[in-house]
Design a protein around this motif. Structure first.
Motif, PDB file in Angstrom:
ATOM      1  N   SER A  67       0.834  -1.208   0.000  1.00 10.99           N
ATOM      2  CA  SER A  67       0.000   0.000   0.000  1.00 10.99           C
ATOM      3  C   SER A  67       0.865   1.254   0.000  1.00 10.99           C
ATOM      4  CB  SER A  67      -0.920   0.020   1.229  1.00 10.99           C
ATOM      5  OG  SER A  67      -1.840  -1.048   1.188  1.00 10.99           O
ATOM      6  N   LEU A  76      -3.245   4.934  -5.587  1.00  9.95           N
ATOM      7  CA  LEU A  76      -4.342   4.724  -4.643  1.00  9.95           C
ATOM      8  C   LEU A  76      -5.382   5.830  -4.785  1.00  9.95           C
ATOM      9  CD1 LEU A  76      -2.593   3.519  -1.374  1.00  9.95           C
ATOM     10  CD2 LEU A  76      -3.511   2.183  -3.275  1.00  9.95           C
ATOM     11  N   MET A 184      -5.543  -0.961  -5.284  1.00 12.55           N
ATOM     12  CA  MET A 184      -6.539  -0.632  -4.269  1.00 12.55           C
ATOM     13  C   MET A 184      -6.846  -1.818  -3.359  1.00 12.55           C
ATOM     14  SD  MET A 184      -7.602   2.536  -4.552  1.00 12.55           S
ATOM     15  CE  MET A 184      -9.269   2.538  -3.930  1.00 12.55           C
TER      16      MET A 184
END
Length: 271
Positions: A67, A76, A184
C-alpha cells in the motif's frame, strides 16, 4: 526444518510478487503452502485453520508494504477507500470468528468452492477481462458500499485471502484499470488482516497454542517469518512492474493464478 524454511522463503518471493501485481497480500499463495506443510507435519486436525490464520497475519505486513509503495506511485484512490474499508473491517470480525468454529474439512471445501465461483464469474461476466475504451467509472451507492464491505470482510477473513478476491473484480467492473484495481486491493486488505489476525491469535487459550509450539494462537510463527523474509524484498523490487503489463493480460493473469491455486487445493487431501 531447513527444507520447510527454504520452501517458505521461495513461496514468500511468489507472495510478494502477487501482492504487488494482484493485491493478494499473499493469501492465495500462502494458504495452499502452509496447509500442505501443516498436513505433512501431522497437524491435520486444524491444518486449514492454521493456514488461513498464518496467511491473514502475513497479509498485515505485505498489504501495508505494498500500500505504501502504491501510495507513493499515486495509484491509490482515497475517494474509493472510505467508507468501504471501515465496513470491510467490521465484516472481517464476523468472518474470522466463524472460521474458528467451522470444521477444517468444511473450510477447505469452501475455499475451493469460492475460488471456482470467482473464476467462472470473472470469465463469464462482462467487464473483467476486457475494459472497453472510453469506459466511464461508476461509484458504489451507500447500500452497495455497506453490504458489499461487510460481505467482502467476512469472506476474506474467513478464507484468509485478504479482500482482493472480491475487491479486484468489484473495482474492475466499476470501470477501473486492472493496475489500479489491484493496487486498491492492498489497503482494502489491511482491515481484514488486522482484525482477522487478532481473532486467530487470541482464539486459543494460552498454553494450548503457545509460543513454545511455534504458534501464536492458530498463527504459525515460523511460516510467517519465512514467508515475510521472502516477500518483503520482492515487494520492494516488484513495485516497478506495476502499470507495465497490458490491461487485458493483467486481468487474464489474475484469473490464471486463481486456476493454479484451485488446482493445487484440489490435489491436497484433508486429513
Amino acid at each position: 526444518m531447513l527444507s520447510s524454511i527454504l520452501i517458505f522463503l521461495a513461496f514468500g518471493v511468489l507472495t510478494g510478487l502477487t501482492t504487488v501485481l494482484f493485491g493478494f497480500g499473499g493469501g492465495f499463495v500462502i494458504v495452499p503452502v502452509v496447509y500442505a506443510l501443516a498436513l505433512a507435519s501431522g497437524s491435520g486436525q486444524d491444518a486449514m485453520l492454521v493456514a488461513v490464520a498464518t496467511s491473514t497475519a502475513v497479509m498485515i505486513v505485505n498489504s501495508l508494504s505494498a500500500s505504501l509503495a502504491h501510495w507513493r506511485s499515486g495509484r491509490l484512490r482515497t475517494d474509493l477507500l472510505f467508507p468501504l474499508a471501515a465496513y470491510i473491517g467490521v465484516g472481517a470480525l464476523g468472518g474470522a470468528l466463524l472460521a474458528t468454529r467451522v470444521p477444517d474439512a468444511v473450510l477447505h471445501l469452501l475455499f475451493i468452492a469460492y475460488l471456482a465461483i470467482t473464476i467462472v464469474d470473472s470469465l463469464l461476466r462482462r467487464g473483467f477481462i476486457s475494459r472497453s475504451p472510453g469506459t466511464v467509472e461508476r461509484r458504489l451507492g451507500p447500500v452497495a458500499t455497506s453490504a458489499g464491505g461487510l460481505g467482502i470482510g467476512a469472506v476474506a477473513s474467513f478464507l484468509g485471502v485478504g479482500g482482493s478476491i472480491m475487491t479486484v473484480p468489484l473495482l474492475r467492473r466499476l470501470g477501473l484499470p486492472m493496475a489500479t484495481s489491484a493496487a486498491m486491493a492492498n489497503p482494502l486488505s489491511v482491515p481484514v488482516s488486522v482484525v482477522g489476525a487478532a481473532v486467530y491469535a487470541l482464539a486459543l487459550p494460552m498454553g494450548t497454542g503457545s509460543l513454545a509450539t511455534g504458534r501464536l494462537g492458530y498463527i504459525d510463527l515460523l511460516a510467517m517469518a519465512g514467508l515475510l523474509a521472502g516477500s518483503l524484498p520482492t515487494i520492494a523490487v516488484a513495485k516497478r512492474l506495476v502499470g507495465r503489463m497490458p490491461d487485458r493480460i493483467h486481468a487474464i493473469a489474475f484469473i490464471a493464478l486463481l486456476v493454479v491455486v484451485l488446482a493445487s487445493m484440489l490435489l491436497i487431501r484433508p486429513a
